[in-house]
Design a protein around this motif. Structure first.
Motif, short mmCIF file in Angstrom:
data_model
loop_
_atom_site.label_atom_id
_atom_site.label_comp_id
_atom_site.label_asym_id
_atom_site.label_seq_id
_atom_site.Cartn_x
_atom_site.Cartn_y
_atom_site.Cartn_z
N ASP A 133 0.84 -1.19 0.00
CA ASP A 133 0.00 0.00 0.00
C ASP A 133 0.88 1.24 0.00
OD1 ASP A 133 -1.87 1.91 0.18
OD2 ASP A 133 -2.81 1.19 2.02
N LEU A 134 1.07 1.79 -1.20
CA LEU A 134 1.97 2.94 -1.32
C LEU A 134 1.44 4.17 -0.60
CD1 LEU A 134 3.08 2.66 -5.05
CD2 LEU A 134 4.49 2.26 -3.04
N ARG A 135 0.12 4.19 -0.34
CA ARG A 135 -0.44 5.38 0.33
C ARG A 135 0.00 5.49 1.78
NH1 ARG A 135 -6.37 4.19 -1.61
NH2 ARG A 135 -5.51 2.23 -0.90
N ARG A 136 0.53 4.40 2.30
CA ARG A 136 1.00 4.43 3.70
C ARG A 136 2.44 4.90 3.83
NH1 ARG A 136 -0.76 -1.00 6.61
NH2 ARG A 136 0.17 0.16 8.31
N ILE A 137 2.98 5.37 2.71
CA ILE A 137 4.39 5.77 2.71
C ILE A 137 4.65 6.92 3.68
CG2 ILE A 137 4.25 7.50 0.88
CD1 ILE A 137 6.76 5.98 -0.32
N GLU A 138 5.82 6.91 4.28
CA GLU A 138 6.22 8.00 5.18
C GLU A 138 7.60 8.49 4.80
OE1 GLU A 138 6.37 6.58 9.21
OE2 GLU A 138 4.46 5.55 8.89
N TYR A 139 7.80 9.78 4.90
CA TYR A 139 9.14 10.32 4.66
C TYR A 139 10.04 9.93 5.82
CZ TYR A 139 12.96 13.53 3.84
OH TYR A 139 14.20 14.06 3.62
N LEU A 140 11.21 9.38 5.50
CA LEU A 140 12.15 9.00 6.56
C LEU A 140 13.18 10.09 6.81
CD1 LEU A 140 13.32 5.28 6.06
CD2 LEU A 140 12.31 6.29 8.10
N SER A 141 14.01 10.37 5.79
CA SER A 141 15.11 11.30 6.00
C SER A 141 15.85 11.57 4.69
CB SER A 141 16.10 10.69 7.00
OG SER A 141 16.39 9.34 6.64
N PHE A 162 12.06 7.16 1.68
CA PHE A 162 10.64 7.05 2.04
C PHE A 162 10.39 5.61 2.45
CE2 PHE A 162 11.24 10.36 -1.02
CZ PHE A 162 10.47 11.40 -0.53
N ARG A 163 9.71 5.45 3.56
CA ARG A 163 9.47 4.12 4.10
C ARG A 163 8.07 3.66 3.73
NH1 ARG A 163 6.83 2.07 8.50
NH2 ARG A 163 7.99 0.66 9.87
N ILE A 164 7.98 2.50 3.09
CA ILE A 164 6.66 1.92 2.81
C ILE A 164 6.25 1.05 3.98
CG2 ILE A 164 5.30 0.48 1.25
CD1 ILE A 164 7.41 1.22 -0.94
N ASP A 165 7.15 0.17 4.40
CA ASP A 165 6.97 -0.60 5.63
C ASP A 165 8.36 -0.99 6.14
OD1 ASP A 165 7.82 -2.91 4.22
OD2 ASP A 165 5.75 -3.38 3.64
N GLU A 166 8.40 -1.84 7.11
CA GLU A 166 9.64 -2.20 7.77
C GLU A 166 10.76 -2.58 6.78
OE1 GLU A 166 11.39 -1.74 10.92
OE2 GLU A 166 9.20 -1.67 11.10
#
Ligand SMILES: Nc1nc2c(ncn2[C@@H]2O[C@H](COP(=O)(O)OP(=O)(O)O)[C@@H](O)[C@H]2O)c(=O)[nH]1
Ligand SMILES: [Mg+2]
Length: 196
Positions: free
Chosen positions: A4-12, A67-71
């Motif tokens: 689910d790419l919509r759950r992506i989060e910016y990491l660094s 960008f983090r999608i999951d672990e």
């Protein structure tokens, strides 16, 4: 597992490979000249306006952005190349950072090379393709801004590029969302099928 790419989060964001997040799991990187729409495509693919910073000012992205999608899965926005008004020092710095990343990053499994459909296969694109071939790194070519061309013009360019490079080449538009579902599927396939 679905992705689910919509759950992506910016990491660094990082100026050097040494400072990047741990080299574990898998990641797909987006590369290409400045201003071809790398950040816009990441935003559009993930349906997250503004998660990757976009700019109409060429050359603003000078870091490796994670960008983090999951672990276990990430996307990476690489700094653009080919910007005209930078010093030789800056260009050498860019080259070292991207070369380090492409040659040493274990979790990198595929590169999405983004080009403007109106200006495909510039010298810097060809250089990057040569590096990837030397590293045996799989590449997808994405011809962005397809909305700027008529359908037949865009198709003609796609066929010519695909034939010349013998590489999967897709037409996309971050603006109209053309071709994005196919790219999501490609991302899903390669991020899921890697053996981690
Ligand atoms: N017409 C059109 N413009 C686009 C498209 N994608 C990006 N742009 C524009 O191109 C400029 C550069 O985009 P950006 O994502 O910052 O490029 P980057 O430097 O490769 O990350 C911005 O003004 C975007 O709005 C597209 O598919 N079609
Ligand atoms: Mg950018």
């Amino acid at each position: 597992m679905s992705l689910d790419l919509r759950r992506i989060e910016y990491l660094s964001g990082h100026p050097r490979l040494e400072d990047c997040p741990p080299d574990q799991g898998v990641e797909v990187a987006f590369a290409g000249r400045s201003n071809v729409g790398k950040s816009s495509l990441i935003n559009a693919l993930c349906e997250r306006r503004g998660i990757a910073r976009t700019s109409s000012e060429p050359g603003r992205t000078r870091l490796l952005h994670f960008f983090r999608i999951d672990e276990e899965r990430r996307l990476v926005d690489l700094p653009g190349y080919g910007f005209a008004r930078v010093s030789r020092n800056e260009r050498a710095g860019w080259q070292k950072m991207v070369e380090d990343y492409l040659t040493r990053r274990q979790s990198l499994i595929r590169l999405m090379l983004i080009m403007d459909v109106r200006h495909p296969l510039r010298d810097s694109d060809r250089l990057l393709l040569q590096w990837c071939a030397a590293q045996k790194l799989p590449v997808d070519l994405l011809l962005n801004k397809a909305d700027k061309f008529s359908h037949s013009q865009a198709l003609q360019t796609q066929r010519a590029v695909q034939k010349e490079c013998e590489t999967q080449t897709n037409l996309v538009s971050a603006r109209t969302k053309m071709g994005l579902e196919h790219v999501r599927q490609r991302l899903c396939d390669c991020l899921n099928n890697s053996n981690t």
